[in-house]
Design a protein around this motif. Structure first.
Motif, PDB file in Angstrom:
ATOM      1  N   PRO A 133      38.717  44.415  39.446  1.00  0.00           N
ATOM      2  CA  PRO A 133      37.833  45.151  40.311  1.00  0.00           C
ATOM      3  C   PRO A 133      37.611  46.342  39.548  1.00  0.00           C
ATOM      4  CG  PRO A 133      39.630  44.380  41.681  1.00  0.00           C
ATOM      5  CD  PRO A 133      40.037  43.941  40.103  1.00  0.00           C
ATOM      6  N   LEU A 134      36.446  46.713  39.491  1.00  0.00           N
ATOM      7  CA  LEU A 134      35.839  48.039  39.099  1.00  0.00           C
ATOM      8  C   LEU A 134      36.661  49.146  39.687  1.00  0.00           C
ATOM      9  CD1 LEU A 134      32.205  47.715  37.667  1.00  0.00           C
ATOM     10  CD2 LEU A 134      34.609  47.150  36.666  1.00  0.00           C
ATOM     11  N   LEU A 135      36.809  50.644  39.156  1.00  0.00           N
ATOM     12  CA  LEU A 135      37.413  51.598  39.952  1.00  0.00           C
ATOM     13  C   LEU A 135      36.221  52.574  40.168  1.00  0.00           C
ATOM     14  CD1 LEU A 135      40.208  52.868  37.661  1.00  0.00           C
ATOM     15  CD2 LEU A 135      40.372  52.218  40.059  1.00  0.00           C
ATOM     16  N   ASP A 165      28.869  43.952  53.178  1.00  0.00           N
ATOM     17  CA  ASP A 165      28.404  42.549  52.729  1.00  0.00           C
ATOM     18  C   ASP A 165      27.968  42.480  51.225  1.00  0.00           C
ATOM     19  OD1 ASP A 165      25.938  43.842  52.978  1.00  0.00           O
ATOM     20  OD2 ASP A 165      24.913  42.661  54.318  1.00  0.00           O
ATOM     21  N   GLU A 166      28.263  43.651  50.566  1.00  0.00           N
ATOM     22  CA  GLU A 166      27.564  43.428  49.194  1.00  0.00           C
ATOM     23  C   GLU A 166      29.334  43.294  48.052  1.00  0.00           C
ATOM     24  OE1 GLU A 166      26.028  46.767  45.674  1.00  0.00           O
ATOM     25  OE2 GLU A 166      25.124  46.545  47.737  1.00  0.00           O
ATOM     26  N   PRO A 167      29.096  42.439  47.178  1.00  0.00           N
ATOM     27  CA  PRO A 167      30.350  42.280  46.446  1.00  0.00           C
ATOM     28  C   PRO A 167      30.709  43.159  45.814  1.00  0.00           C
ATOM     29  CG  PRO A 167      28.760  40.225  46.381  1.00  0.00           C
ATOM     30  CD  PRO A 167      28.267  41.382  47.105  1.00  0.00           C
ATOM     31  N   TRP A 168      31.989  43.655  45.660  1.00  0.00           N
ATOM     32  CA  TRP A 168      32.424  44.763  44.973  1.00  0.00           C
ATOM     33  C   TRP A 168      32.516  44.323  43.609  1.00  0.00           C
ATOM     34  CZ3 TRP A 168      33.689  49.782  46.394  1.00  0.00           C
ATOM     35  CH2 TRP A 168      34.251  50.660  45.308  1.00  0.00           C
ATOM     36  N   PRO A 169      32.108  44.930  42.218  1.00  0.00           N
ATOM     37  CA  PRO A 169      31.708  44.930  41.210  1.00  0.00           C
ATOM     38  C   PRO A 169      33.415  44.413  40.289  1.00  0.00           C
ATOM     39  CG  PRO A 169      30.505  46.792  41.776  1.00  0.00           C
ATOM     40  CD  PRO A 169      31.161  46.534  42.726  1.00  0.00           C
ATOM     41  N   ILE A 170      33.236  43.607  39.354  1.00  0.00           N
ATOM     42  CA  ILE A 170      34.434  43.261  38.872  1.00  0.00           C
ATOM     43  C   ILE A 170      34.089  43.161  37.268  1.00  0.00           C
ATOM     44  CG2 ILE A 170      34.886  41.672  40.634  1.00  0.00           C
ATOM     45  CD1 ILE A 170      34.156  39.372  39.368  1.00  0.00           C
ATOM     46  N   CYS A 171      35.148  43.085  36.551  1.00  0.00           N
ATOM     47  CA  CYS A 171      34.967  42.947  35.108  1.00  0.00           C
ATOM     48  C   CYS A 171      35.379  41.587  34.605  1.00  0.00           C
ATOM     49  CB  CYS A 171      35.678  43.902  34.405  1.00  0.00           C
ATOM     50  SG  CYS A 171      35.685  43.905  32.334  1.00  0.00           S
ATOM     51  N   PRO A 172      34.380  40.873  34.234  1.00  0.00           N
ATOM     52  CA  PRO A 172      34.785  39.278  34.023  1.00  0.00           C
ATOM     53  C   PRO A 172      35.520  39.376  32.364  1.00  0.00           C
ATOM     54  CG  PRO A 172      32.517  39.721  33.635  1.00  0.00           C
ATOM     55  CD  PRO A 172      32.932  40.816  34.582  1.00  0.00           C
ATOM     56  N   GLU A 173      35.408  40.396  31.898  1.00  0.00           N
ATOM     57  CA  GLU A 173      36.065  40.304  30.476  1.00  0.00           C
ATOM     58  C   GLU A 173      37.584  40.606  30.586  1.00  0.00           C
ATOM     59  OE1 GLU A 173      34.253  42.890  27.386  1.00  0.00           O
ATOM     60  OE2 GLU A 173      32.313  42.598  28.523  1.00  0.00           O
ATOM     61  N   HIS A 174      37.976  41.155  31.536  1.00  0.00           N
ATOM     62  CA  HIS A 174      39.386  41.353  31.907  1.00  0.00           C
ATOM     63  C   HIS A 174      39.819  40.660  33.054  1.00  0.00           C
ATOM     64  CE1 HIS A 174      38.192  44.806  29.208  1.00  0.00           C
ATOM     65  NE2 HIS A 174      39.513  44.706  28.732  1.00  0.00           N
ATOM     66  N   ALA A 175      40.118  39.413  32.776  1.00  0.00           N
ATOM     67  CA  ALA A 175      40.544  38.392  34.009  1.00  0.00           C
ATOM     68  C   ALA A 175      42.125  38.264  33.580  1.00  0.00           C
ATOM     69  CB  ALA A 175      39.868  37.322  33.989  1.00  0.00           C
ATOM     70  N   GLY A 176      42.884  37.782  34.585  1.00  0.00           N
ATOM     71  CA  GLY A 176      44.269  37.741  34.567  1.00  0.00           C
ATOM     72  C   GLY A 176      44.821  36.754  33.465  1.00  0.00           C
ATOM     73  N   PRO A 177      46.051  36.093  33.678  1.00  0.00           N
ATOM     74  CA  PRO A 177      46.665  36.368  34.913  1.00  0.00           C
ATOM     75  C   PRO A 177      47.685  37.670  34.703  1.00  0.00           C
ATOM     76  CG  PRO A 177      47.962  34.865  33.208  1.00  0.00           C
ATOM     77  CD  PRO A 177      46.425  35.226  32.513  1.00  0.00           C
ATOM     78  N   TRP A 178      47.625  38.371  33.639  1.00  0.00           N
ATOM     79  CA  TRP A 178      48.339  39.981  33.615  1.00  0.00           C
ATOM     80  C   TRP A 178      47.721  40.656  32.404  1.00  0.00           C
ATOM     81  CZ3 TRP A 178      49.929  41.145  28.891  1.00  0.00           C
ATOM     82  CH2 TRP A 178      50.429  40.107  27.917  1.00  0.00           C
TER      83      TRP A 178
END
Length: 338
Positions: A120-122, A52-65
């Motif tokens: 998503p972070l590795l 139930d805990e969101p997986w961390p993401i990097c907002p500085e590297h969004a899509g679309p590619w």
């Protein structure tokens, strides 16, 4: 199998007693290829992550590619090279047509790969307090007393002037995690294979370190240089700071002098927490564990090399030191390439 660092060529405190109070205990993690589970300390293994805990993401590297490689492509390339070198005769790599097709399809420069939303972070590393040895009866756990699990993740793209993957630290109490996230998200694209750790189990070992010559006062550093000049070993590479992935200890300060460092959030003092190294040992092989000598003496080429088990490369073969704030473990980690 545990790992044992050979004794240093000389006890440097016999020559310079003023170094004794500066000794620190570091824990060499000794990652080696394996199949770690969520309950294991590891590099590149699965994390004990709450459902139930969101997986961390990097907002500085969004899509679309993004320009890069798919993680599975990197894994396929490593698998092909490992198999090919295992059957190679001498130093000649003989690929099958199917293997060459895999490597040619992946290429070396990357391509545009869609990424739906922030990356998503590795998963990079996981360390349970129970797996850390004690030094003279004292715990070497580097985190809050209420925790017993450190999880390290990073964005697989370079950030900032240091050109390093941006690290996220998570401190937990393992018994409180509850139901697990069964399939963590993975980025569809990563910068390159240098930031995708191969799964490794850990063999933690405490070692004693002393400051790199850059951190000694000028008078002592000069005397150390005079002392080591006629000898076959150098203080910096053989007697002070251990190479490889490790917890605590001293920074190695290889290609520049130390500079004043402070917490990115509060400006307060920081301490070495984690070192991510491109190799477990280099030309100074006195740090090579005795258990790895046989693998290094084997004929032919092995992929990956025994000293490169994680297949992580920082810069051009350097290290990344992660420092934590001495005031709060919740503050942003400081990262330095050396």
């Amino acid at each position: 199998m545990h790992r044992t660092t050979p004794p240093r060529p000389v006890d440097i405190t016999n020559e310079f007693p003023e170094l004794a109070p500066l000794a620190r205990t570091a824990v060499r993690l000794h990652p080696r290829p394996g199949k770690p589970a969520v309950g294991d300390s590891s590099v590149g293994g699965p994390l004990l992550w709450p459902r139930d805990e969101p997986w961390p993401i990097c907002p500085e590297h969004a899509g679309p590619w993004h320009l890069g490689f798919a993680p599975d492509e990197v894994r396929d390339s490593r698998r092909v090279l490992t198999a090919a070198w295992a059957r190679a005769e001498g130093n000649r790599l003989d690929l099958t047509p199917q293997e060459r097709e895999v490597l040619d399809r992946i290429g070396y420069s990357g391509r545009r790969i869609p990424q739906n939303g922030p990356v998503p972070l590795l998963s990079v590393a996981q360390l349970y307090a129970r797996d850390l040895p004690a030094a003279e009866g004292d715990s070497l756990w580097p985190g809050p007393q209420a925790t017993d699990l450190l999880q390290v993740l990073w964005c697989p793209f370079e950030h900032g002037d240091e050109c390093l993957p941006q690290v996220r630290l998570v401190w937990r109490r393992a018994a409180e995690v509850g139901p697990l996230l069964s399939t963590p998200p993975e980025p569809s694209v990563i910068d390159n294979g240098d930031y995708l750790p191969s799964p490794c189990v850990l063999h933690p070992e405490p070692v004693t370190e002393y400051p790199a010559p850059h951190e000694l006062d000028e008078e002592l550093a000069e005397r150390v240089r005079d002392w080591e000049e006629p000898r076959d070993y150098l203080y910096q590479y053989a007697l002070s700071v251990a190479p490889g992935w490790k917890i605590g200890g001293w920074g190695n300060w290889s290609f520049c002098d130390p500079w004043p460092m402070g917490c990115p959030d509060c400006g307060g003092p920081v301490r070495p927490l984690l070192t991510v190294d491109s190799t477990e040992w280099d030309n100074e092989q006195s740090w090579r564990p005795v258990e790895d000598e046989a693998a290094c003496a084997a004929p032919g080429v092995v992929h990956p090399q025994p000293q490169e088990p994680t297949q992580v490369t920082i810069g051009r073969g350097y290290t990344m030191q992660v420092y934590s704030c001495e005031r709060s473990f919740g503050h942003t980690a400081l990262q330095v390439m050396q």
